[in-house]
Each structure stands twice: as C-alpha cells, then as structure tokens.
Design a protein around this motif. Structure first.
Motif, short mmCIF file in Angstrom:
data_model
loop_
_atom_site.label_atom_id
_atom_site.label_comp_id
_atom_site.label_asym_id
_atom_site.label_seq_id
_atom_site.Cartn_x
_atom_site.Cartn_y
_atom_site.Cartn_z
N GLY A 1 27.74 -27.61 -19.57
CA GLY A 1 26.60 -26.92 -19.00
C GLY A 1 25.31 -27.54 -19.54
N SER A 2 24.45 -26.71 -20.09
CA SER A 2 23.19 -27.22 -20.66
C SER A 2 23.34 -27.64 -22.12
CB SER A 2 22.11 -26.14 -20.55
OG SER A 2 22.47 -25.00 -21.31
N ARG A 3 24.53 -27.44 -22.69
CA ARG A 3 24.74 -27.73 -24.11
C ARG A 3 25.23 -29.16 -24.35
NH1 ARG A 3 28.79 -23.44 -26.30
NH2 ARG A 3 29.93 -24.15 -24.49
N SER A 4 24.81 -29.70 -25.48
CA SER A 4 25.32 -30.98 -25.98
C SER A 4 26.16 -30.65 -27.20
CB SER A 4 24.16 -31.90 -26.37
OG SER A 4 23.36 -32.18 -25.25
N ILE A 5 27.44 -30.93 -27.11
CA ILE A 5 28.36 -30.59 -28.20
C ILE A 5 28.86 -31.89 -28.81
CG2 ILE A 5 30.58 -29.53 -28.75
CD1 ILE A 5 29.95 -27.44 -26.62
N PHE A 6 28.75 -31.98 -30.13
CA PHE A 6 29.15 -33.17 -30.85
C PHE A 6 30.33 -32.83 -31.76
CE2 PHE A 6 24.76 -33.72 -29.64
CZ PHE A 6 24.76 -35.00 -29.13
N LEU A 7 31.41 -33.62 -31.65
CA LEU A 7 32.65 -33.38 -32.39
C LEU A 7 32.95 -34.52 -33.35
CD1 LEU A 7 35.02 -32.47 -29.41
CD2 LEU A 7 33.69 -30.89 -30.81
N GLU A 8 33.29 -34.16 -34.57
CA GLU A 8 33.83 -35.12 -35.52
C GLU A 8 35.25 -34.66 -35.81
OE1 GLU A 8 34.35 -38.30 -38.06
OE2 GLU A 8 32.75 -37.97 -36.62
N ILE A 9 36.23 -35.49 -35.52
CA ILE A 9 37.63 -35.16 -35.77
C ILE A 9 38.06 -35.98 -36.97
CG2 ILE A 9 39.95 -35.09 -34.79
CD1 ILE A 9 38.58 -34.85 -32.02
N HIS A 10 38.26 -35.27 -38.09
CA HIS A 10 38.34 -35.92 -39.40
C HIS A 10 39.17 -35.05 -40.34
CE1 HIS A 10 36.33 -38.91 -42.05
NE2 HIS A 10 36.55 -38.01 -42.99
N PRO A 11 39.85 -35.63 -41.34
CA PRO A 11 40.56 -34.80 -42.32
C PRO A 11 39.62 -33.76 -42.93
CG PRO A 11 41.13 -37.10 -42.62
CD PRO A 11 40.00 -37.07 -41.62
N ALA A 12 40.11 -32.54 -43.08
CA ALA A 12 39.27 -31.44 -43.55
C ALA A 12 39.63 -31.04 -44.97
CB ALA A 12 39.38 -30.26 -42.60
N THR A 13 39.23 -31.88 -45.90
CA THR A 13 39.43 -31.60 -47.31
C THR A 13 38.07 -31.59 -48.00
OG1 THR A 13 39.65 -33.93 -47.93
CG2 THR A 13 41.68 -32.76 -47.32
N THR A 14 38.00 -30.98 -49.18
CA THR A 14 36.72 -30.92 -49.89
C THR A 14 36.20 -32.33 -50.21
OG1 THR A 14 37.89 -30.61 -51.98
CG2 THR A 14 37.09 -28.63 -50.87
N GLY A 15 37.10 -33.26 -50.44
CA GLY A 15 36.70 -34.63 -50.74
C GLY A 15 36.08 -35.36 -49.56
N LYS B 1 21.87 -28.30 -28.93
CA LYS B 1 22.93 -29.05 -29.61
C LYS B 1 23.79 -28.16 -30.49
CE LYS B 1 19.53 -31.44 -31.37
NZ LYS B 1 18.36 -31.04 -30.60
N GLU B 2 25.08 -28.53 -30.54
CA GLU B 2 26.02 -27.88 -31.45
C GLU B 2 26.87 -28.99 -32.07
OE1 GLU B 2 28.28 -24.86 -29.38
OE2 GLU B 2 26.51 -24.37 -28.17
N TYR B 3 27.19 -28.83 -33.36
CA TYR B 3 27.96 -29.83 -34.09
C TYR B 3 29.21 -29.17 -34.66
CZ TYR B 3 23.29 -31.85 -33.94
OH TYR B 3 22.06 -32.30 -33.53
N TYR B 4 30.37 -29.82 -34.45
CA TYR B 4 31.64 -29.27 -34.90
C TYR B 4 32.47 -30.31 -35.63
CZ TYR B 4 30.66 -25.39 -31.77
OH TYR B 4 30.07 -24.31 -31.16
N TRP B 5 33.12 -29.86 -36.71
CA TRP B 5 34.08 -30.67 -37.45
C TRP B 5 35.45 -30.08 -37.14
CZ3 TRP B 5 33.88 -31.04 -43.52
CH2 TRP B 5 34.95 -31.82 -43.99
N LEU B 6 36.30 -30.88 -36.50
CA LEU B 6 37.67 -30.46 -36.21
C LEU B 6 38.62 -31.23 -37.10
CD1 LEU B 6 37.49 -30.30 -32.31
CD2 LEU B 6 37.09 -28.48 -33.99
N ALA B 7 39.54 -30.53 -37.69
CA ALA B 7 40.46 -31.12 -38.66
C ALA B 7 41.55 -31.93 -37.97
CB ALA B 7 41.10 -30.02 -39.50
#
Length: 145
Positions: free
Chosen positions: A67-81, A109-115
């Motif tokens: 729609g009108s949103r720009s969504i940015f995804l980072e697909i990356h291991p989800a550890t504290t390190g 804009k929306e930014y998401y980190w997916l594990a």
C-alpha cells in the motif's frame, strides 16, 4: 510516495523491482504472511542489487511495497551477538536510501528483523531495548502484514 515510486527513481534499484514477493527466495518468502486484506505490490532484494555498487558495506536485505507503506526486512540470525551487526545494517540502509532515493525521508517506513532460526534475544534484555530504541521491530520468527 510509495515504495515502488521511490525505488523506481533510483537507476540501480529500479532494475531489481519484482512484483509481489518475487524478490525473496522461497525460504525467506515463507517468513512473510500477507493476510487476506494485505498485498505486497513489489519487492527488491537490496542486498543483491547493491552488491557491486557497495561491495564492502553492511547491506540491508529487502524492501517491500505494501500500500502506502515501505517495509524493510533484514533476515538474519537473532542472537544477542548479532544485534550490533543488524543495527549497523539499519544505519547503512537509512543513510543509503536517504542519499539515493528521492522521497525516502517522507515515506511511511517500517523496519523488521526476522530471525533465520530461533529468536534468542530476550524481550527485557538491554539488547532488545537498544533494538526498540533504533525503531527496528523484532527480532521475530515471521511478519504478519
């Protein structure tokens, strides 16, 4: 300005725009649930698209137009390190897009980190608070639009 209009204004990214979720590989596509009333209009594999232009930089993975949103995804291991690695990629994305894509600053804009696997960043940890303070959502196993 929509995500598609924004990336079409950049000579490099415009060559990488795909319909729907086609810029994401099958395993990564499965991490995004469009739902019944939400459709991804286009997607860009930012990392691959800018590999030659920015070979030594920490590039962000994907951008989606919803729609009108720009969504940015980072697909990356989800550890504290990996928190600092992902935050570095987020800073790179914001700087690169601001400098190279007219309308980025005004876009919704929306930014998401997916594990890529299990999420191992506790919700009440200092790392999670740092993630939230940056404007980044996640990490999460998947995204429901």
């Amino acid at each position: 300005m929509t995500f598609q209009e924004m990336v079409q204004a950049n000579n490099t990214l415009s060559q990488c725009v795909r319909k729907g979720l086609k810029a994401l590989s099958k395993g990564k596509k499965d991490k995004v649930n469009q739902g019944k009333n939400t459709k991804v209009t286009c997607s860009v594999d930012i990392d691959s698209c800018l590999q030659l232009q920015c070979p030594d930089q920490s590039r962000w993975d994907y951008g989606l137009g919803v729609g009108s949103r720009s969504i940015f995804l980072e697909i990356h291991p989800a550890t504290t390190g990996e928190v600092e690695v992902v935050l570095k990629k987020l800073r790179w994305l914001k700087d690169w897009m601001r400098q190279n894509c007219p309308g980025f600053s005004r876009a919704e804009k929306e930014y998401y980190w997916l594990a890529t696997g299990k999420v191992a960043v506790l919700k009440n940890s200092p790392q999670h608070r740092k993630i939230a303070a940056s404007g980044l959502n996640g990490p999460a196993s998947y995204l429901k639009l």
